[in-house]
Design an enzyme around this catalytic site. Structure first.
Site, mmCIF file in Angstrom:
data_model
loop_
_atom_site.group_PDB
_atom_site.id
_atom_site.type_symbol
_atom_site.label_atom_id
_atom_site.label_comp_id
_atom_site.label_asym_id
_atom_site.label_seq_id
_atom_site.Cartn_x
_atom_site.Cartn_y
_atom_site.Cartn_z
ATOM 1 N N ARG A 102 30.309 -5.897 20.281
ATOM 2 C CA ARG A 102 29.069 -6.213 19.569
ATOM 3 C C ARG A 102 28.178 -7.128 20.413
ATOM 4 O O ARG A 102 28.640 -8.084 21.019
ATOM 5 C CB ARG A 102 29.392 -6.933 18.248
ATOM 6 C CG ARG A 102 28.326 -6.890 17.144
ATOM 7 C CD ARG A 102 27.193 -7.835 17.308
ATOM 8 N NE ARG A 102 25.973 -7.325 16.714
ATOM 9 C CZ ARG A 102 25.496 -7.676 15.523
ATOM 10 N NH1 ARG A 102 26.140 -8.548 14.807
ATOM 11 N NH2 ARG A 102 24.373 -7.188 15.080
ATOM 12 N N THR A 126 34.329 -11.693 8.699
ATOM 13 C CA THR A 126 33.285 -12.048 9.648
ATOM 14 C C THR A 126 31.950 -11.633 9.027
ATOM 15 O O THR A 126 31.909 -10.843 8.076
ATOM 16 C CB THR A 126 33.502 -11.355 11.004
ATOM 17 O OG1 THR A 126 32.615 -11.939 11.972
ATOM 18 C CG2 THR A 126 33.230 -9.862 10.926
ATOM 19 N N SER A 127 30.869 -12.165 9.558
ATOM 20 C CA SER A 127 29.561 -11.936 8.941
ATOM 21 C C SER A 127 29.272 -10.452 8.724
ATOM 22 O O SER A 127 28.742 -10.048 7.686
ATOM 23 C CB SER A 127 28.458 -12.547 9.807
ATOM 24 O OG SER A 127 28.578 -13.947 9.853
ATOM 25 N N HIS A 165 -2.575 31.322 17.038
ATOM 26 C CA HIS A 165 -3.510 30.645 17.945
ATOM 27 C C HIS A 165 -4.786 30.234 17.208
ATOM 28 O O HIS A 165 -5.861 30.121 17.818
ATOM 29 C CB HIS A 165 -3.861 31.543 19.144
ATOM 30 C CG HIS A 165 -2.663 32.111 19.831
ATOM 31 N ND1 HIS A 165 -1.958 31.428 20.790
ATOM 32 C CD2 HIS A 165 -2.023 33.296 19.668
ATOM 33 C CE1 HIS A 165 -0.948 32.172 21.208
ATOM 34 N NE2 HIS A 165 -0.956 33.308 20.529
ATOM 35 N N HIS A 182 21.905 -19.660 10.719
ATOM 36 C CA HIS A 182 22.818 -18.534 10.469
ATOM 37 C C HIS A 182 22.671 -18.136 9.008
ATOM 38 O O HIS A 182 23.070 -18.873 8.109
ATOM 39 C CB HIS A 182 24.256 -18.945 10.784
ATOM 40 C CG HIS A 182 25.199 -17.792 10.957
ATOM 41 N ND1 HIS A 182 25.520 -16.935 9.927
ATOM 42 C CD2 HIS A 182 25.903 -17.362 12.049
ATOM 43 C CE1 HIS A 182 26.383 -16.031 10.371
ATOM 44 N NE2 HIS A 182 26.633 -16.257 11.658
ATOM 45 N N ARG A 214 0.815 -1.208 0.000
ATOM 46 C CA ARG A 214 0.000 0.000 0.000
ATOM 47 C C ARG A 214 0.854 1.266 0.000
ATOM 48 O O ARG A 214 0.549 2.235 -0.698
ATOM 49 C CB ARG A 214 -0.942 0.007 1.203
ATOM 50 C CG ARG A 214 -1.839 1.242 1.256
ATOM 51 C CD ARG A 214 -2.780 1.216 2.454
ATOM 52 N NE ARG A 214 -3.838 0.230 2.317
ATOM 53 C CZ ARG A 214 -4.999 0.451 1.701
ATOM 54 N NH1 ARG A 214 -5.254 1.636 1.147
ATOM 55 N NH2 ARG A 214 -5.910 -0.488 1.607
ATOM 56 N N TYR A 215 1.877 1.296 0.823
ATOM 57 C CA TYR A 215 2.688 2.502 1.004
ATOM 58 C C TYR A 215 4.103 2.287 0.498
ATOM 59 O O TYR A 215 4.675 1.215 0.649
ATOM 60 C CB TYR A 215 2.752 2.886 2.485
ATOM 61 C CG TYR A 215 1.409 3.146 3.122
ATOM 62 C CD1 TYR A 215 0.448 3.928 2.481
ATOM 63 C CD2 TYR A 215 1.099 2.614 4.367
ATOM 64 C CE1 TYR A 215 -0.793 4.164 3.066
ATOM 65 C CE2 TYR A 215 -0.141 2.846 4.958
ATOM 66 C CZ TYR A 215 -1.076 3.616 4.304
ATOM 67 O OH TYR A 215 -2.299 3.849 4.877
ATOM 68 N N SER A 275 20.127 -6.273 16.311
ATOM 69 C CA SER A 275 20.022 -7.056 15.081
ATOM 70 C C SER A 275 18.592 -7.236 14.589
ATOM 71 O O SER A 275 18.284 -6.953 13.424
ATOM 72 C CB SER A 275 20.667 -8.427 15.291
ATOM 73 O OG SER A 275 20.552 -9.208 14.119
ATOM 74 N N SER A 296 -16.867 10.336 1.702
ATOM 75 C CA SER A 296 -17.446 9.627 2.844
ATOM 76 C C SER A 296 -18.457 8.615 2.340
ATOM 77 O O SER A 296 -19.204 8.889 1.404
ATOM 78 C CB SER A 296 -18.135 10.624 3.789
ATOM 79 O OG SER A 296 -18.943 9.948 4.737
ATOM 80 N N GLN A 334 32.646 -4.996 15.890
ATOM 81 C CA GLN A 334 32.241 -5.975 14.872
ATOM 82 C C GLN A 334 31.314 -5.343 13.835
ATOM 83 O O GLN A 334 31.162 -5.869 12.734
ATOM 84 C CB GLN A 334 31.545 -7.165 15.538
ATOM 85 C CG GLN A 334 31.343 -8.353 14.607
ATOM 86 C CD GLN A 334 30.774 -9.552 15.345
ATOM 87 O OE1 GLN A 334 29.560 -9.724 15.400
ATOM 88 N NE2 GLN A 334 31.650 -10.351 15.930
#
Length: 466
Positions: free
Chosen positions: A325, A106-107, A154, A81, A16-17, A330, A285, A235
């Protein structure tokens, strides 16, 4: 039309968005494409260092686009993983070079750099749409810079301003948001290739007795990816980057929500001065067919409130990712970044449509100005009478009393009698003759330097590179 059905929960941001362009960037497919790109870029730099053979590199390049996402998900069910699953899937396809995938990494060398690339990609979309809206506003500002209207403080009639100057409020806020985008682009960086705790120890070990240094390896990889690397990381890249990105989006959406909120008021029949475009077949409406509700503006205000809730999540991620880390960030990071950008994207698209078709009802604006013009002249009358020797406090009280009488008549459906009340007031007439009073009542002339400043802002917008 869509490659999904409606038999299970779908986020409104799925269909939708937001734009398909941005959804594609946050897709799983694009994520894995970026992971592959990073692995190949790393292998290419390692080939130059003598760690990966020509045949291995060519095999990885040849199979870079050959991704089986279903297979990755199948492997992830066993490995628990996602990165390891993606490595295994790639290695099964690239039989020659597969043994060198992810060498020394590393990942988060993969995930974080891919995430930062995506942030840059979607920031570019946001930036371009902000520029389009700024130029649309500049067009309107220049068109209506001199057109007088009643100012409201106002939510009550105040002194006059101009339609162009009011539009400049919103443009200036959005221009500030644009400038924050520039700050973000200069500030945020990827993790780079720094290994498990950010020390690059694994890469240094690999490059022993090689002519390439760790810094050179990282520079080559990041140049290939088109982003810069942070100097210091654990990390992961500093999670403060995500916080400033989300704050930047809040600036964009808040600026547009201010515009949309004011438009909702100005579209109400009691004001009737502006309105958003309304389609010939649009229904206001289900119960009241006469309604012309400002649904697009309401949509902006509603979505902007959601975006404003997200920076605290990123702030806590920055604070509560302990030492080098933890996984505190995550899970929510998979949600908040994408949803913040997609929601902002929808707000930008809606705002562009509204501003492009914005209806300015000149007749009603002028009517409202005439109806309350005499009140707006009060300050000028006070200043002029004081110049002529009046006591400022006495004159303020005289105008207050007459204004309350006139206001009561207006509320009772009568014509504003303020002019006659002032002409009949002995204190006022002592310092101002009829001609002078009538001149001061021409509030269309009391707009100060609003037109000039509005045009100056439009000029500032025009110099932004498209």
């Amino acid at each position: 039309m869509k490659n999904f059905d409606f038999s299970t929960y779908l986020s409104p941001l799925t269909w939708r968005y937001g734009s398909d362009e941005m959804r594609k960037i946050f897709s799983e497919k694009h994520k894995y494409e970026l992971w592959r790109k990073i692995w190949v870029a790393l292998a290419e730099a390692q080939h130059q260092a003598g760690l990966v053979s020509k045949e291995e590199l060519e095999d990885l390049k040849k199979n870079e686009k050959n991704i089986d996402i279903d297979k990755i998900f199948e492997l992830e069910r066993d490995t628990k993983h996602d990165v390891v699953a993606a490595i295994k899937e790639f290695a099964e396809i690239a039989k020659v070079g597969g043994g060198k995938i992810h060498l020394g990494a590393t990942s988060m060398d993969i995930v974080d750099n891919a995430d930062m690339i995506r942030i840059y990609e979607v920031l570019e979309i946001v930036e371009k749409k902000v520029i389009v809206i700024l130029n649309l506003l500049a067009d309107k500002i220049e068109e209506y810079a001199d057109f007088p209207c009643l100012g409201y403080t106002h939510l009550q009639p105040a002194e006059p301003t101009t339609v162009g100057y009011r539009l400049a409020f919103y443009a200036q806020d959005l221009l500030t948001a644009y400038e924050s985008i520039q700050f973000v682009k200069k500030t945020i960086k990827g993790k780079g290739m720094k290994g498990a705790v950010g020390t690059a120890a694994s890469y240094q070990e690999l490059l022993k007795n090689k002519t390439m240094t760790v810094d050179q390896l990282e520079t080559k990889v990041m140049k290939n990816l088109g982003i810069n690397a942070a100097l210091i990381t654990g990390q992961v890249y500093p999670r403060l980057y995500d916080f400033i990105v989300l704050n930047c989006l809040v600036m964009v959406t808040s600026a547009l929500a201010k515009f949309a909120g004011d438009l909702r008021i100005l579209q109400s029949p009691l004001y009737g001065e502006w309105s958003e475009p309304f389609g010939k077949k649009q229904v206001g409406s289900s119960a009241m067919p006469f309604k012309k509700n400002p649904i697009s503006s309401e949509n902006i205000c509603s979505l902007a409130r959601f975006v404003a809730t997200l920076p605290p999540v990123a702030s806590e991620n920055a604070s509560f990712s302990y030492f080098e880390r933890t996984l505190d960030d995550s899970a929510n990071k998979r949600i908040v970044i994408a949803e913040a950008f997609l929601t902002t994207d929808q707000i930008l698209m809606t705002a562009e449509k509204i501003i492009s078709g914005l209806v300015i009802n000149k007749e009603r604006i002028s009517f409202n100005l005439r109806q309350y013009a005499s009140f707006a002249a009060s300050e000028s009358i006070i200043l002029e009478t004081v110049r002529n020797g009046a006591d400022r406090q006495e004159m303020h009280e005289a105008l207050r009393i007459n204004s309350m009488i006139a206001w009561t008549d207006i509320q009772n459906g009568k014509k504003n009698p303020m002019m006659q009340l002032l002409l009949d007031d002995k204190l006022v007439s002592k310092y101002l003759n009829k001609d002078k009073l009538e001149k001061l009542m021409e509030v269309e002339n009391h707009i100060g330097n609003a037109p000039e400043r509005a045009r100056k802002l439009a000029k500032l917008i025009r110099v932004i590179p498209a």
